[in-house]
Design a protein around this motif. Structure first.
Motif, PDB file in Angstrom:
ATOM      1  N   UNK A 179     -18.349   2.753 125.117  1.00  0.00           N
ATOM      2  CA  UNK A 179     -16.902   2.836 124.921  1.00  0.00           C
ATOM      3  C   UNK A 179     -16.238   3.649 126.023  1.00  0.00           C
ATOM      4  N   UNK A 180     -16.840   4.752 126.363  1.00  0.00           N
ATOM      5  CA  UNK A 180     -16.310   5.630 127.406  1.00  0.00           C
ATOM      6  C   UNK A 180     -17.468   6.102 128.292  1.00  0.00           C
ATOM      7  N   UNK A 206     -18.072  15.498 121.608  1.00  0.00           N
ATOM      8  CA  UNK A 206     -18.508  14.150 121.960  1.00  0.00           C
ATOM      9  C   UNK A 206     -19.677  13.740 121.064  1.00  0.00           C
ATOM     10  N   UNK A 207     -19.503  12.660 120.319  1.00  0.00           N
ATOM     11  CA  UNK A 207     -20.557  12.234 119.392  1.00  0.00           C
ATOM     12  C   UNK A 207     -21.829  11.823 120.120  1.00  0.00           C
TER      13      UNK A 207
END
Length: 327
Positions: A304-305, A285-286
């Motif tokens: 985004x998420x 995960x970035x």
């Protein structure tokens, strides 16, 4: 010698700081030690550090007292009336603690060097702390700068004075100090119900109506005293929870655990008995970790998420991990 210590914050922060106070008291039983801390953490020192004077301050009120000059003046007078010989600040104490340390008149004082602490220059020693190191190391390095005879090795907190309840079950604590650090409550509930089919499960109530969905087999515990919490975690075969104060208790006690790391950096991983823990994080995960080394961001930053770091882990996956740990 009179030693004044400031550590006015969360339970977990004080759990990892406790060895500093215990070791100094052990090596210098003749010293008069005063610990300023929060009400939630105060029982740690009352029970585990007999003979230490404890002063309680609500963390938010303490850090913002400068906004109220008359209250600040009354507080300052309390520290000016009893001069100190030494003053020690935890790695995360703010400007109010720095000012009160100076007003205590202590000729020797030490705390972390943080550029954002505008009153840091009031300290005699501003210790260069490596914030990429775990919290216990940060606090230990500050303490050794003030009390150099402390050993290099950091002992785990001694919580034996609290005792233990030998229930031998799974202790689930679904809470945390901030919402973005929590695995979804409904997932915790499903997990507890599945585990209760073959293991004793203790659940720390969170005051949510959703908890009515818990199986009757799950033993629900209302938040009581810190002593009760410590005894129950000490007697568990497995601790499951978020990165929180109770996680640090499990680490100190050596209780094996499964921890949802979420936004936290590995600086806040269990420090003691690390090999007994499974830490759930996804390096792919970035956005993880989003917390900074010196402070939390207080909200999920992934637009985004949202809460991706927590939603990565299914109930099936965690249930399988728990069965392996229990075996």
């Amino acid at each position: 010698m009179r030693l004044l210590i400031f550590k006015v914050n969360q339970l977990g922060d004080n759990v990892v700081f406790l060895p500093v106070v215990q070791q100094i008291a052990r090596q210098h039983p003749q010293w008069h030690i005063t610990v300023c801390t929060s009400p939630v953490a105060a029982p740690l020192y009352y029970v585990a550090c007999p003979g230490v004077e404890v002063r309680e301050f609500v963390t938010r009120d303490f850090n913002s007292v400068w906004r109220h000059p008359l209250t600040m003046l009354r507080l300052a007078r309390k520290f000016m009336t009893t001069p100190q010989d030494l003053c020690l600040l935890g790695n995360d104490q703010g400007n109010v603690a720095h000012l009160l340390a100076w007003l205590s008149g202590a000729p020797q004082s030490a705390g972390a060097f943080v550029r954002e602490r505008y009153l840091g220059g009031l300290l005699r020693q501003r210790v260069q702390v490596d914030f990429s190191q775990p919290d216990p190391w940060q606090n230990w390095s500050i303490a050794r700068a003030l009390v150099p005879e402390l050993p290099e090795e950091i002992p785990p907190p001694d919580l034996s004075a609290f005792g233990r309840e030998d229930h031998g079950g799974v202790f689930i604590h679904p809470g945390a100090s901030r919402d973005y650090k929590k695995w979804p409550l409904e997932n915790f509930i499903h997990l507890a119900n599945r585990l209760s089919a073959h293991s004793r499960v203790l659940w720390m109530n969170q005051g949510s109506a959703a908890e009515d969905q818990l199986s009757p087999e799950v033993r629900r515990i209302s938040p009581g005293t810190l002593a009760d919490l410590i005894r129950q975690i000490a007697g568990a075969r497995l601790f499951i929870g978020n990165n929180s104060g109770p996680m640090n208790l499990a680490s100190a006690l050596g209780t094996p655990g499964i921890i949802f790391n979420g936004p936290s950096t590995d600086v806040w991983d269990p420090f003691w008995h690390r090999d007994r823990f499974e830490i759930l994080r996804d390096p792919a995960l970035a956005c993880q970790p989003c917390d900074h080394l010196t402070h939390p961001v207080n909200a999920c930053l992934n637009t985004t998420e949202p809460m991706a770091c927590m939603k990565r882990w299914s109930v099936d996956h965690v249930h399988e991990m728990a069965l392996k740990k229990l075996a």
